[in-house]
Design a protein around this motif. Structure first.
Motif, PDB file in Angstrom:
ATOM      1  N   GLN A 222       1.190  -1.071   0.051  1.00 51.87           N
ATOM      2  CA  GLN A 222      -0.146   0.221  -0.288  1.00 51.87           C
ATOM      3  C   GLN A 222       0.994   1.346  -0.012  1.00 51.87           C
ATOM      4  N   LEU A 223       2.014   1.620   0.797  1.00 49.94           N
ATOM      5  CA  LEU A 223       2.859   2.560   0.449  1.00 49.94           C
ATOM      6  C   LEU A 223       3.486   2.389  -0.334  1.00 49.94           C
TER       7      LEU A 223
ATOM      8  N   VAL B 212      11.229   8.345   3.562  1.00 57.30           N
ATOM      9  CA  VAL B 212      10.388   7.911   3.319  1.00 57.30           C
ATOM     10  C   VAL B 212       9.411   9.527   3.361  1.00 57.30           C
ATOM     11  N   ARG B 213       9.879  10.321   5.343  1.00 58.69           N
ATOM     12  CA  ARG B 213       9.184  11.549   5.068  1.00 58.69           C
ATOM     13  C   ARG B 213       9.540  12.433   3.782  1.00 58.69           C
ATOM     14  N   ASN B 214      10.407  13.036   3.548  1.00 62.07           N
ATOM     15  CA  ASN B 214      11.249  13.596   2.021  1.00 62.07           C
ATOM     16  C   ASN B 214      10.667  12.884   0.768  1.00 62.07           C
ATOM     17  N   TYR B 215      10.641  12.011   0.559  1.00 65.75           N
ATOM     18  CA  TYR B 215       9.505  11.577  -0.431  1.00 65.75           C
ATOM     19  C   TYR B 215       8.151  11.961  -0.668  1.00 65.75           C
ATOM     20  N   ALA B 216       7.701  12.029   0.983  1.00 64.67           N
ATOM     21  CA  ALA B 216       6.371  12.658   0.870  1.00 64.67           C
ATOM     22  C   ALA B 216       6.075  13.839   0.330  1.00 64.67           C
ATOM     23  N   GLN B 217       7.184  14.519   0.934  1.00 66.27           N
ATOM     24  CA  GLN B 217       6.758  15.793   1.196  1.00 66.27           C
ATOM     25  C   GLN B 217       6.881  16.387  -0.557  1.00 66.27           C
ATOM     26  N   LEU B 218       8.193  15.912  -0.978  1.00 65.98           N
ATOM     27  CA  LEU B 218       8.039  16.023  -2.553  1.00 65.98           C
ATOM     28  C   LEU B 218       6.812  16.259  -3.065  1.00 65.98           C
TER      29      LEU B 218
ATOM     30  N   GLY C 142       3.418  16.261  -1.551  1.00 64.68           N
ATOM     31  CA  GLY C 142       2.479  16.352  -1.318  1.00 64.68           C
ATOM     32  C   GLY C 142       1.931  15.220  -0.440  1.00 64.68           C
ATOM     33  N   LEU C 143       2.546  14.200  -0.004  1.00 69.10           N
ATOM     34  CA  LEU C 143       1.735  13.488   0.705  1.00 69.10           C
ATOM     35  C   LEU C 143       1.785  13.544   2.470  1.00 69.10           C
ATOM     36  N   PRO C 144       0.614  12.941   3.337  1.00 65.10           N
ATOM     37  CA  PRO C 144       1.051  13.121   4.485  1.00 65.10           C
ATOM     38  C   PRO C 144       2.705  12.061   5.514  1.00 65.10           C
ATOM     39  N   ALA C 145       3.111  13.432   5.344  1.00 64.22           N
ATOM     40  CA  ALA C 145       4.816  12.620   5.873  1.00 64.22           C
ATOM     41  C   ALA C 145       4.355  11.586   6.874  1.00 64.22           C
ATOM     42  N   GLU C 146       4.276  11.710   7.864  1.00 63.98           N
ATOM     43  CA  GLU C 146       3.903  11.684   9.228  1.00 63.98           C
ATOM     44  C   GLU C 146       3.204  10.352   9.206  1.00 63.98           C
ATOM     45  N   GLU C 147       2.461  10.434   8.090  1.00 62.52           N
ATOM     46  CA  GLU C 147       0.895   9.027   8.119  1.00 62.52           C
ATOM     47  C   GLU C 147       1.558   8.121   7.417  1.00 62.52           C
ATOM     48  N   MET C 148       2.960   8.040   5.756  1.00 64.39           N
ATOM     49  CA  MET C 148       3.253   7.242   5.484  1.00 64.39           C
ATOM     50  C   MET C 148       4.654   6.925   6.030  1.00 64.39           C
ATOM     51  N   VAL C 149       5.132   8.023   7.039  1.00 64.98           N
ATOM     52  CA  VAL C 149       6.132   6.969   7.949  1.00 64.98           C
ATOM     53  C   VAL C 149       5.672   5.750   8.779  1.00 64.98           C
TER      54      VAL C 149
END
Length: 283
Positions: free
Chosen positions: A3-4, A54-60, A62-69
Motif C-alpha cells: 500500500q505504501l 519516506v518523509r522527504n519523498y512524501a513531502q515532495l 504532497g503526501l502526509p509525511a507522518e502518515e506515510m512513515v
C-alpha cells in the motif's frame, strides 16, 4: 506492491515526475525510490535513513509525511505503540558491619591522647626548666625610647607663600572669523540593475485539474519546487537563465519578459516539458 509503494507511485505519476527527477529533487538514489514504490524494505538502508527517505519523498509528492512513515513502520513490522520506561528497583541500603560505633571511636581517640601524653612526659618536654640554687636572675633595665617631636617655628620667621597655580590658557575667538557650515551627507544615487530574465507562470482556473507541478532553478540555484493549483501564478527572475520543469503544460500560460512563450498552453493534457529561458528566448 504494498500500500505504501502504491500510494507513492500514484502520487508521482499524477504529477508527471519521473524517478530520476524525484531523485534529483530529494537527493535520494533512484534505486532506493524504486525500492520504496515496490515495497522492498529489505533493499533500504538502516531504519533511520529509510524513515528519512519516506518523509522527504512524501513531502515532495504532497503526501502526509507522518502518515506515510507510520505506514512504512507498519509494513516493516515494527511496533507503533510508545515504549514504556519502567524505573529500576533500588535495593534497600544495609548498614555495613565495618562502620565503627561511637563508643569505639571515642575510646580509640582517648587511648591515642594518653599515648601522646606519656611520650611527651618521658622525653621531658612537659617539665619546666629548673634554675641553679643561689643564683638570682638579673633584671635588664628597660631603655626608654625617644621619638622626635615637632618644633614650632619662631614667631619672627617668615614663611614663603606657595606659588599660584597657573590657569590653562583660554582659546581666543575671533568675532570676525566666518562660522564653518555643517557638513550635509551626500545620498547614494547609484542605481541597482534589474534582472534581465523574468518568467511568469499562470495556471488556468480549471475545476477538472489540480494544477501543475513546477521545479524551477534561477541561475543554477533552486528557486521553486511545489504544486501550483488552479488560478494561482508565480514569478521568477534571474541574471542569466531560468530552468523550468513543468508537469502539465496544458493548463499553464508562460510569459518571458511580458511576452507569451510559444507552445503554452499545450494542446494535450498531462504532457510535461522542460525548458531553459534566457533574455533571448525559451527552448
Amino acid at each position: 506492491m504494498t500500500q505504501l509503494g502504491e500510494r507513492f507511485r500514484e502520487a508521482r505519476e499524477a504529477r508527471g515526475i519521473s524517478i530520476s527527477e524525484a531523485s534529483t529533487a530529494t537527493r535520494i538514489l533512484p534505486r532506493y525510490l524504486q525500492a520504496i514504490e515496490a515495497g522492498d524494505v529489505a533493499s533500504l538502508p538502516g531504519d533511520v535513513y529509510a524513515r528519512g527517505f519516506v518523509r522527504n519523498y512524501a513531502q515532495l509528492l504532497g503526501l502526509p509525511a507522518e502518515e506515510m512513515v507510520a505506514l512504512y513502520r507498519k509494513e516493516r513490522g515494527e511496533p507503533t505503540a510508545p515504549i514504556k520506561i519502567v524505573p529500576a528497583a533500588v535495593p534497600p541500603r544495609t548498614r555495613s558491619c565495618l562502620i565503627p560505633s561511637f563508643f569505639v571511636t571515642f575510646f580509640t581517640v582517648l587511648l591515642l591522647l594518653a599515648a601522646v601524653y606519656v611520650v611527651l612526659n618521658w622525653t621531658g618536654m612537659l617539665t619546666p626548666p629548673q634554675t641553679a640554687e643561689g643564683s638570682t636572675p638579673t633584671a635588664i633595665p628597660a631603655t626608654p625610647t625617644t621619638f622626635p617631636t615637632p618644633t614650632d617655628p619662631p614667631p619672627d620667621a617668615i614663611q614663603s607663600p606657595l606659588p599660584p597655580t597657573p590657569s590653562p590658557p583660554q582659546p581666543t575667538i575671533d568675532p570676525l572669523a566666518p562660522t564653518p557650515a555643517p557638513e550635509i551627507p551626500t545620498p547614494d544615487l547609484s542605481a541597482t540593475p534589474s534582472a534581465p530574465v523574468v518568467v511568469q507562470a499562470f495556471v488556468a482556473n480549471d475545476q477538472t485539474s489540480q494544477g501543475s507541478w513546477f521545479t524551477v532553478n534561477a541561475d543554477g540555484v533552486p528557486a521553486f519546487n511545489q504544486l501550483l493549483r488552479s488560478g494561482q501564478s508565480q514569478t521568477w527572475s534571474g541574471q542569466q537563465e531560468i530552468f523550468l520543469n513543468i508537469g502539465d503544460i496544458s493548463v499553464v500560460q508562460l510569459l518571458l519578459n511580458g511576452q507569451n512563450v510559444a507552445g503554452f498552453p499545450g494542446a494535450v493534457k498531462g504532457v510535461p516539458r522542460r525548458l531553459t529561458c534566457t533574455a533571448s528566448g525559451c527552448n
